[in-house]
Design a protein around this motif. Structure first.
Motif, PDB file in Angstrom:
ATOM      1  N   UNK A  69       9.445  34.574  27.501  1.00  0.00           N
ATOM      2  CA  UNK A  69      10.081  35.526  26.454  1.00  0.00           C
ATOM      3  C   UNK A  69      10.931  36.555  27.043  1.00  0.00           C
ATOM      4  N   UNK A  70      12.065  36.481  26.536  1.00  0.00           N
ATOM      5  CA  UNK A  70      12.979  37.465  27.028  1.00  0.00           C
ATOM      6  C   UNK A  70      13.261  38.464  25.598  1.00  0.00           C
ATOM      7  N   UNK A  71      12.961  39.708  25.671  1.00  0.00           N
ATOM      8  CA  UNK A  71      13.332  40.595  24.511  1.00  0.00           C
ATOM      9  C   UNK A  71      14.755  41.342  24.667  1.00  0.00           C
ATOM     10  N   UNK A  72      15.753  41.080  24.009  1.00  0.00           N
ATOM     11  CA  UNK A  72      16.985  41.838  24.165  1.00  0.00           C
ATOM     12  C   UNK A  72      17.294  42.774  22.780  1.00  0.00           C
ATOM     13  N   UNK A  73      18.346  43.132  22.808  1.00  0.00           N
ATOM     14  CA  UNK A  73      18.715  44.243  21.814  1.00  0.00           C
ATOM     15  C   UNK A  73      19.989  44.128  21.365  1.00  0.00           C
ATOM     16  N   UNK A  74      20.585  44.466  20.365  1.00  0.00           N
ATOM     17  CA  UNK A  74      21.866  44.715  19.932  1.00  0.00           C
ATOM     18  C   UNK A  74      22.067  45.859  19.163  1.00  0.00           C
TER      19      UNK A  74
END
Length: 211
Positions: A69-74
């Motif tokens: 799992x990789x959690x990223x945001x924009x």
């Protein structure tokens, strides 16, 4: 005398006025996909994806290689990533005729709107916060499935200014929805509700970095 001048200004700006506000719902984006299959081992896909994601405008919040799992945001302009339909406002008064056409997901828009006999100038902003989970799943030792799931948090805010007396009214609403779904902002005083759905471009842009 001051009151007479204000009333005259209101009459001049909105007297004999006519207008119409139209809204076209968003297009169907159901053909978009958030899954990509890659003929490479999961570890190799993971190792090459992390630096690519870090180079772009996404913020990496969390990495968990064991769970894949990789959690990223924009955070920023929503127009490319969210379709909220199209707004068209037509106004006619002593100053002439004006027509405004713009995407309802536009990050910044100024336009006029007639509500009965009252003319308003609207200053409207839209912003998007995307919270994204990228999941790497090993299907076989040499095949990896990557899935991108996004939670869209969309905020609409602005100010309505009365053309006659300058009275101001602020508004602010927030909705949220996930990949493949949508939501609607509350009904406004024209009995219209703005519907918003993902375009799929956010998921596509992430999957394009994963090879």
């Amino acid at each position: 005398m001051k009151r007479i001048l204000v009333l005259f200004a209101v009459f001049f700006l909105s007297g004999c006025a006519s207008g119409k506000l139209d809204y076209i719902k968003p297009s169907n984006h159901s053909g978009n996909t958030n899954i990509k299959l890659i003929d490479r081992p999961r570890d190799l896909v993971w190792n090459s994806s992390v630096p690519e994601l870090g180079k772009k405008f996404f913020v990496i919040n969390n990495l968990d290689k064991s769970s894949g799992l990789i959690n990223i945001s924009y955070s920023g302009d929503p127009e490319q990533y969210v379709d909220c339909g199209t707004i068209s406002s037509y106004v006619k008064n002593a100053r002439g005729e004006r027509t405004y056409n713009f995407p309802a997901s536009s990050s910044l828009q100024t336009y006029e709107m007639l509500d009965g006999i009252n003319l308003f100038s609207i200053q409207r902003k839209m912003s998007l916060e995307g919270r994204i989970n990228v999941i790497f799943q090993e299907l076989t030792p040499d095949k990896t499935q990557v899935t991108v799931n996004t939670k869209y948090i969309l905020t609409k805010q602005g100010t309505a200014i009365h053309a006659g007396d300058g009275a101001r009214g602020d508004f602010s609403d927030t909705i949220s929805f996930g990949t493949g779904n949508g939501a609607s902002f509350p009904i406004n005083n024209q009995a219209q509700s703005t519907e918003c759905i993902p375009t799929g471009n956010l998921e596509k842009s992430i999957l394009s970095l994963i090879k």
